[in-house]
Design an enzyme around this catalytic site. Structure first.
Site, PDB file in Angstrom:
ATOM      1  N   CYS A  87       0.840  -1.209   0.000  1.00  0.00           N
ATOM      2  CA  CYS A  87       0.000   0.000   0.000  1.00  0.00           C
ATOM      3  C   CYS A  87       0.875   1.260   0.000  1.00  0.00           C
ATOM      4  O   CYS A  87       1.606   1.471  -0.955  1.00  0.00           O
ATOM      5  CB  CYS A  87      -1.001  -0.041   1.145  1.00  0.00           C
ATOM      6  SG  CYS A  87      -2.309   1.188   0.935  1.00  0.00           S
ATOM      7  N   HIS A 143      -3.909  -4.825  -0.008  1.00  0.00           N
ATOM      8  CA  HIS A 143      -3.472  -5.352   1.295  1.00  0.00           C
ATOM      9  C   HIS A 143      -3.591  -6.871   1.309  1.00  0.00           C
ATOM     10  O   HIS A 143      -4.686  -7.392   1.584  1.00  0.00           O
ATOM     11  CB  HIS A 143      -4.339  -4.774   2.413  1.00  0.00           C
ATOM     12  CG  HIS A 143      -4.055  -3.344   2.694  1.00  0.00           C
ATOM     13  ND1 HIS A 143      -3.070  -2.937   3.554  1.00  0.00           N
ATOM     14  CD2 HIS A 143      -4.609  -2.217   2.188  1.00  0.00           C
ATOM     15  CE1 HIS A 143      -3.030  -1.620   3.597  1.00  0.00           C
ATOM     16  NE2 HIS A 143      -3.960  -1.143   2.770  1.00  0.00           N
ATOM     17  N   GLU A 202      -2.669  -8.867   3.558  1.00  0.00           N
ATOM     18  CA  GLU A 202      -3.022  -9.321   4.917  1.00  0.00           C
ATOM     19  C   GLU A 202      -4.513  -9.191   5.196  1.00  0.00           C
ATOM     20  O   GLU A 202      -5.008  -9.695   6.199  1.00  0.00           O
ATOM     21  CB  GLU A 202      -2.190  -8.571   5.968  1.00  0.00           C
ATOM     22  CG  GLU A 202      -2.462  -7.089   6.121  1.00  0.00           C
ATOM     23  CD  GLU A 202      -1.816  -6.238   5.033  1.00  0.00           C
ATOM     24  OE1 GLU A 202      -1.187  -6.799   4.114  1.00  0.00           O
ATOM     25  OE2 GLU A 202      -1.957  -5.007   5.101  1.00  0.00           O
TER      26      GLU A 202
END
Lengths: 204, 250
Positions: free
Chosen positions: A79, A181, A183
């Site tokens: 990001c 992202h 995650e």
């Protein structure tokens, strides 16, 4: 051991948690020695470009980052951590980035149907073969949340369509960056970390 | 192409998921961590977690519950309920929340919103709007729906966008828990006047309601009871939407 750079940038614990879930050992750290001894480095990012660069400077992390990249071990920016790898960012003023990739990061202009921030799950399509995406189908969905994007095609590995077509992943030698992202992208996101960590193990 | 989001919501009271009708008459709906894990595996696009008691003394319980949820899921997590100051936001983010949802504190002190945006970024700050129709116009309510703020929804919407909010979580108090469908008039009004994403909430009783609210422009649809009580799964909902040409992630 994978070093996740700790510079007060948002929810970084979710990055270490995802790496652990992928089956690798990781440290959240701002210690230059730990970063130097790691097998790979992740630069997460939530926040504004200028703030993030200022914090990296404040914690004397810029040299550690540049040395890691030069040492040829795998490096992953996420990001804003991806955007910082470009030459310039225009979020709240003009800020100099790390300059690994050529080009800059600019703001989306919303239109009648497409709002800003670009928030939610969008598809990523490949523009070249990149090990980070091993085992992940082309046009898979990943989670994005950002108002700025890079308008540069330098070493582009994947693109995404929103308002315009923009670079959603780049790769140059050992340096990888993704605008989304991983995650927060459930199983496919964990697969990205698994691919990255495997490269780290192979390199060291 | 950006997918429309399906967001299950956990209303949490003293560490348990509950569900009420028109904001009252609560019924137990299970353990929040277990529910969160199930929704993650069902490809929920995000999770919203609302602390509906939100009293200061209970705050620490909530932080623990948020932390255990965050530890076990890999999708974005928004937490709301009783957020009063910058420290509340910081503590929730530290516990693993990605976004926070603010209502009463922003209405009482709109500058708090600017401050929060400056520190944590727009993408992190969701403004929750609890709306109710009074004399043919939609008005904002605070304190869990108990108090009229005497502000028109449309005026508040313009103000929070100017102050940098990243997203709107719009709940119809008239429809909440009724399962009669979303308030389409309210949602349409807000979507039309918003340059930031809008999550529609309150009233989802079946998959058709979710389809309707996407067709009038909502970016995301939040639902609680239909998912909690196993009436329909998130994957089934998404399959139905895909069949009706609504772009969702599967």
């Amino acid at each position: 051991m994978i070093a996740v750079i700790d510079y007060d940038a948002g929810n970084v614990a979710s990055v270490t948690k995802a790496i652990e879930k992928a089956g690798y050992q990781t440290y959240l750290t701002k210690d230059p020695k730990t970063i130097k001894n790691s097998s790979g480095v992740v630069l997460p990012g939530v926040g504004a470009f200028g703030d993030c660069i200022d914090k990296l400077k404040k914690y004397n992390l810029i040299d550690s980052i540049l040395e890691s990249i030069e040492s040829k071990k795998p490096f992953l920016g996420i990001c804003v951590g991806f955007q910082l790898l470009f030459e310039e960012g225009y979020e709240f003023g003009i800020h100099k980035g790390l300059g690994i990739f050529k080009g800059s990061c600019v703001k989306f202009t919303p239109n009648a149907n497409q709002k800003v921030p670009h928030m939610g799950w969008n598809t990523v399509y490949y523009t070249k073969v990149c090990k980070l995406f091993d085992g992940i189908k082309n046009n898979s969905y990943f989670y994005f949340v950002h108002s700025y994007y890079t308008d540069s095609d330098d070493n582009c590995a994947a693109k995404t369509d929103y308002i315009c077509t923009f670079t959603s992943a780049s790769q140059k030698d050992n340096v990888y960056g993704v605008q989304f992202h991983p995650e927060k992208s459930q199983i496919l996101g964990l697969k990205i970390y698994e691919n990255f960590c495997r490269m780290c193990e192979e390199t060291c | 192409m950006l997918a429309k989001r399906i967001i299950p919501c956990l209303d949490v009271k003293e560490g348990r998921v509950v569900k009420g009708i028109n904001f009252v008459d609560l019924k137990d709906a299970g353990d929040p961590v277990e529910q969160a894990i199930i929704y993650d595996s069902q490809l929920a696009d995000e999770l919203v977690f609302l602390d509906i008691t939100a009293s200061y003394e209970k705050r620490s319980i909530m932080i623990d519950v948020v932390a255990s949820c965050a530890q076990n899921i890999f999708m974005p997590l928004t937490v709301g309920g009783g957020i009063r100051n910058i420290d509340d936001i910081r503590n929730l983010l530290k516990a693993g929340a990605d976004k926070v949802s603010i209502n009463s504190a922003a209405v009482r002190n709109p500058d708090f919103l600017n401050e929060a945006v400056k520190i944590f970024g727009s993408q992190c700050i969701v403004i929750a709007v609890d709306a109710k129709k009074v004399n043919n116009d939609f008005f904002v309510f605070i304190d869990g729906g108990r108090k009229a703020a005497n502000i028109k929804v449309i005026d508040w919407l313009n103000e929070v966008q100017e102050r940098g909010a990243g997203e709107i979580l719009l709940t119809s108090m008239d429809k909440d828990g009724t399962k009669e469908g979303y308030d389409l008039e309210l949602t349409k009004l807000v979507c039309k006047n918003s340059s930031i994403p809008v999550i529609a909430s309150g009233g989802a009783g079946n998959v058709e309601h979710i389809k309707e609210v996407f067709e009038i422009g909502a970016d995301a649809a939040l639902a609680a009871s239909i998912f909690h009580f196993g009436e329909v799964s998130i994957i089934e909902t998404k399959k139905y939407l895909l069949q009706h040409n609504i772009n969702v992630r599967i």
